[in-house]
Design a protein around this motif. Structure first.
Motif, PDB file in Angstrom:
ATOM      1  N   ASN A 294       0.876  -1.162   0.000  1.00 54.05           N
ATOM      2  CA  ASN A 294       0.000   0.000   0.000  1.00 54.05           C
ATOM      3  C   ASN A 294       0.917   1.216   0.000  1.00 54.05           C
ATOM      4  O   ASN A 294       1.424   1.632   1.045  1.00 54.05           O
ATOM      5  CB  ASN A 294      -0.892  -0.003   1.236  1.00 54.05           C
ATOM      6  N   HIS A 375       1.549  -9.306   6.132  1.00 58.98           N
ATOM      7  CA  HIS A 375       0.270  -9.988   6.272  1.00 58.98           C
ATOM      8  C   HIS A 375       0.117 -11.065   5.202  1.00 58.98           C
ATOM      9  O   HIS A 375       0.481 -10.860   4.042  1.00 58.98           O
ATOM     10  CB  HIS A 375      -0.882  -8.990   6.157  1.00 58.98           C
ATOM     11  N   THR A 377      -2.568 -14.705   4.038  1.00 60.00           N
ATOM     12  CA  THR A 377      -3.810 -15.426   4.272  1.00 60.00           C
ATOM     13  C   THR A 377      -3.512 -16.872   4.647  1.00 60.00           C
ATOM     14  O   THR A 377      -2.662 -17.517   4.030  1.00 60.00           O
ATOM     15  CB  THR A 377      -4.740 -15.375   3.050  1.00 60.00           C
ATOM     16  N   PHE A 414      -9.140 -11.439   5.195  1.00 59.91           N
ATOM     17  CA  PHE A 414      -7.898 -10.886   4.651  1.00 59.91           C
ATOM     18  C   PHE A 414      -8.146 -10.016   3.420  1.00 59.91           C
ATOM     19  O   PHE A 414      -7.678  -8.880   3.331  1.00 59.91           O
ATOM     20  CB  PHE A 414      -6.956 -12.041   4.303  1.00 59.91           C
ATOM     21  N   ARG A 415      -8.891 -10.565   2.455  1.00 58.62           N
ATOM     22  CA  ARG A 415      -9.085  -9.847   1.192  1.00 58.62           C
ATOM     23  C   ARG A 415      -9.835  -8.531   1.380  1.00 58.62           C
ATOM     24  O   ARG A 415      -9.389  -7.495   0.851  1.00 58.62           O
ATOM     25  CB  ARG A 415      -9.802 -10.771   0.204  1.00 58.62           C
ATOM     26  N   GLN A 418      -7.390  -6.078   2.936  1.00 62.08           N
ATOM     27  CA  GLN A 418      -6.359  -5.659   1.972  1.00 62.08           C
ATOM     28  C   GLN A 418      -6.910  -4.599   1.031  1.00 62.08           C
ATOM     29  O   GLN A 418      -6.251  -3.582   0.759  1.00 62.08           O
ATOM     30  CB  GLN A 418      -5.860  -6.882   1.194  1.00 62.08           C
ATOM     31  N   LYS A 419      -8.114  -4.812   0.522  1.00 61.59           N
ATOM     32  CA  LYS A 419      -8.704  -3.838  -0.405  1.00 61.59           C
ATOM     33  C   LYS A 419      -8.961  -2.494   0.270  1.00 61.59           C
ATOM     34  O   LYS A 419      -8.879  -1.450  -0.384  1.00 61.59           O
ATOM     35  CB  LYS A 419      -9.999  -4.398  -0.991  1.00 61.59           C
ATOM     36  N   TYR A 423      -3.492  -2.987   5.245  1.00 62.36           N
ATOM     37  CA  TYR A 423      -2.161  -3.586   5.333  1.00 62.36           C
ATOM     38  C   TYR A 423      -1.148  -2.767   4.539  1.00 62.36           C
ATOM     39  O   TYR A 423      -1.392  -2.393   3.395  1.00 62.36           O
ATOM     40  CB  TYR A 423      -2.159  -5.005   4.766  1.00 62.36           C
ATOM     41  N   PHE A 426       1.601  -7.036   2.130  1.00 60.05           N
ATOM     42  CA  PHE A 426       0.787  -8.247   2.180  1.00 60.05           C
ATOM     43  C   PHE A 426       1.179  -9.178   1.033  1.00 60.05           C
ATOM     44  O   PHE A 426       1.703  -8.747   0.002  1.00 60.05           O
ATOM     45  CB  PHE A 426      -0.705  -7.911   2.098  1.00 60.05           C
ATOM     46  N   SER A 453      -4.883  -0.742  -5.710  1.00 57.52           N
ATOM     47  CA  SER A 453      -3.630  -0.100  -5.296  1.00 57.52           C
ATOM     48  C   SER A 453      -3.647   1.400  -5.560  1.00 57.52           C
ATOM     49  O   SER A 453      -4.122   1.853  -6.600  1.00 57.52           O
ATOM     50  CB  SER A 453      -2.459  -0.722  -6.071  1.00 57.52           C
TER      51      SER A 453
END
Length: 533
Positions: A294, A375, A377, A414-415, A418-419, A423, A426, A453
């Motif tokens: 990120n 991070h 999964t 997790f997903r 992340q979006k 994080y 990852f 991103s």
């Protein structure tokens, strides 16, 4: 737990590759017992991911392989790979020399699972629905260069593209372009839950526990019309909590095949000490694994931090220590087996070097050690992932330039995190949507990308990606792809780690396994049959 059964038009889990079988004594289509396939994939419908099997939302290999069994696309990639061929269409072709106008004609007699006819208006509705909903999962990005869709009549339509795109036939073969019924789906919002309505080769009876799908039986769709030839009447998918439990089920005969995700230890054991009645087969894989960043997070906003990590990560040690012969180091987003690959990261950073990393951080005025959490999964890419991230942590901490911890989270949480940008660093894997270098670049660098991103390279988005898509001869796109890989190595929005091989283990009386996955890891359950090898 609440346990219930749903009857759906189709579903599936991800098999990872392939067992060779020599001949068969039966067609497998005699109405006998279902062929049972084991998987460790978990399918969850909850508040974070309420519509896992909606084509406007789904964008991971497991969910897409659910959709491939029940939702038709105009085109599909043949079982052995290669250029897309018509599936729900009888014919599709570019009508201009610039790859900006693509005309398709539907097959006769197509029907949805509710008996209603499939029309060109349904195709238009389905694809415009993806673009209108524009889920943050990233799938809509594949269709973003569609300008307008012109319906000529019930069977014919033309896609007018805003920019030339020689890869467009591939994109129409992916589940994001799946054809849906206008009567079953809302054009402006996602369809929650596991239900899918399509015109594909199977219908589905699914068993759930709470918000999880635990078992699925695929039954041959008698109304299916398309390019696929079914070799069985039923295939059952059973979900297992881990690879060890799945392996024991194969040994006992409870299941006929296991694949995703076999552990490196299982693969090694079956390779070195084969078990009677069970066969293992390796095939080249197009899967890659990588770290992503990120780039707005303060911890990694300065690209010197990302470059320093690229300078010290020992890919060979990760591949060898954790995955053994099942993986090899990767120095680009584009794997070595795809035309257009260059070793951009090795060319820029060379062998792992603490000194180079220290110089990069020092020149940027960054205090060390840099504190980071990596991070990953815990339940999406197999049991080797935890060991991989422990090795990454140890490598980075050994330099004294980083102070790294690792944190594992189940995929259903997790997903979404992340979006959202929760994080800084990852780990993810990537199975290609189609076997073209564009699909290892655009999903990471283009607008509305899979990672959601914040990183932007205007040169990549506005010049190089469009330039690469103008080339109908894909080998002629090497120059822009070389430049794109160099941009990634310089800015490090992602850090490639390794590419994997594919394996599947099955009982010796199951045939057709060699065709169960094509080069893009598309699951093709219709190829399986029961017979004698």
């Amino acid at each position: 737990m609440n346990r219930k059964t749903l009857v759906l038009p189709a579903l599936v889990g991800l098999l990872a590759p392939v067992l060779a079988a020599c001949g068969t004594s039966g067609s497998g289509s005699d109405g006998g017992d279902a062929i049972v396939v084991g998987t460790t994939d978990q399918f969850v419908a909850n508040s974070d991911a309420p519509a896992p099997f909606d084509p406007a939302y789904a964008y991971d290999t497991g969910a897409w392989n659910v959709l491939r069994q029940t939702v038709q696309t105009l085109m599909h990639v043949p079982r052995g790979g290669g250029q897309p061929v018509p599936e729900a269409a009888s014919r599709c072709t570019f009508t201009d020399t610039e790859s900006e106008s693509y005309r398709c004609t539907l097959r006769d007699g197509l029907k949805f699972s509710d008996g209603k006819p499939v029309t060109a208006e349904d195709v238009k509705f389905s694809i415009e629905r993806v673009l209108n909903i524009k889920s943050d999962n990233g799938a809509a990005g594949l269709l973003a260069n569609i300008d307008t869709i012109e319906v000529k009549d019930d069977k014919e339509l033309v896609f007018h593209l805003s920019t030339p795109d020689a890869t467009f036939p591939y994109k129409l073969s992916t589940p994001v372009a799946g054809i849906l019924s206008r009567d079953a789906y809302d054009g402006k919002k996602l369809r929650e839950g596991f239900e899918v309505n399509g015109s594909g080769p199977y219908t589905l009876k699914a068993e759930t526990e709470g918000d999880k799908l635990v078992s699925a039986v695929f039954t041959k769709n008698p109304d299916y019309k398309g390019d696929l030839k079914l070799r069985n009447d039923k295939v059952e998918l059973r979900s297992f909590p881990d690879a060890a439990t799945m392996g024991r089920a194969l040994e006992s005969g409870e299941i006929d095949m296991m694949a995703r995700a076999m552990s490196p230890e299982q693969i090694k054991a079956l390779s070195e000490s084969p078990k009677e009645g069970i066969e293992l087969k390796e095939m080249p894989g197009l899967e890659i694994r990588y770290l992503a960043f990120n780039t707005k997070d303060p911890a990694v906003k300065d690209k010197a931090v990302r470059q320093a990590m690229a300078s010290v990560v020992d890919r060979g040690r990760i591949a060898g220590k954790v995955y053994g012969a099942t993986a090899e180091p990767l120095y680009s987003l584009i794997p070595s087996s795809i035309t257009g690959h260059t070793n951009s990261f090795f060319n820029k950073y060379g062998e792992p070097s603490r000194k180079k990393a220290a110089d990069l951080l020092g020149d940027a005025g960054i205090d060390t050690p840099v504190k980071l959490t990596l991070h990953y999964t815990t339940d999406h890419y197999g049991p080797g992932t935890a060991k991989e991230f422990a090795e990454l942590r140890d490598q980075l901490n050994a330099t004294k330039l980083f102070d790294v911890t690792v944190q594992g989270t189940e995929w259903s949480k997790f997903r979404p995190a992340q979006k959202r940008g929760d994080y800084a660093v990852f780990g993810l894997g990537w199975f290609p949507d189609f076997p073209d270098p564009d699909n290892y670049i655009a999903p990471f660098l283009d607008a509305d990308n899979f990672l959601n991103s914040p990183y932007v390279s205007t040169v990549a988005r506005n010049e190089l990606i469009p330039e690469s898509r103008r080339q109908a001869d894909r080998t002629a796109a090497a120059v822009p792809f070389n430049k794109l890989q160099d941009i990634v190595a310089t800015d490090v929005p992602v850090l490639p780690l390794w590419q994997g091989k594919q394996y599947v283990a099955a009982r010796s009386d199951i045939t057709g396994v060699e065709w169960t996955l094509n080069s893009s890891s598309d699951l093709q359950l219709w190829e399986l049959a029961r017979g004698t090898a």
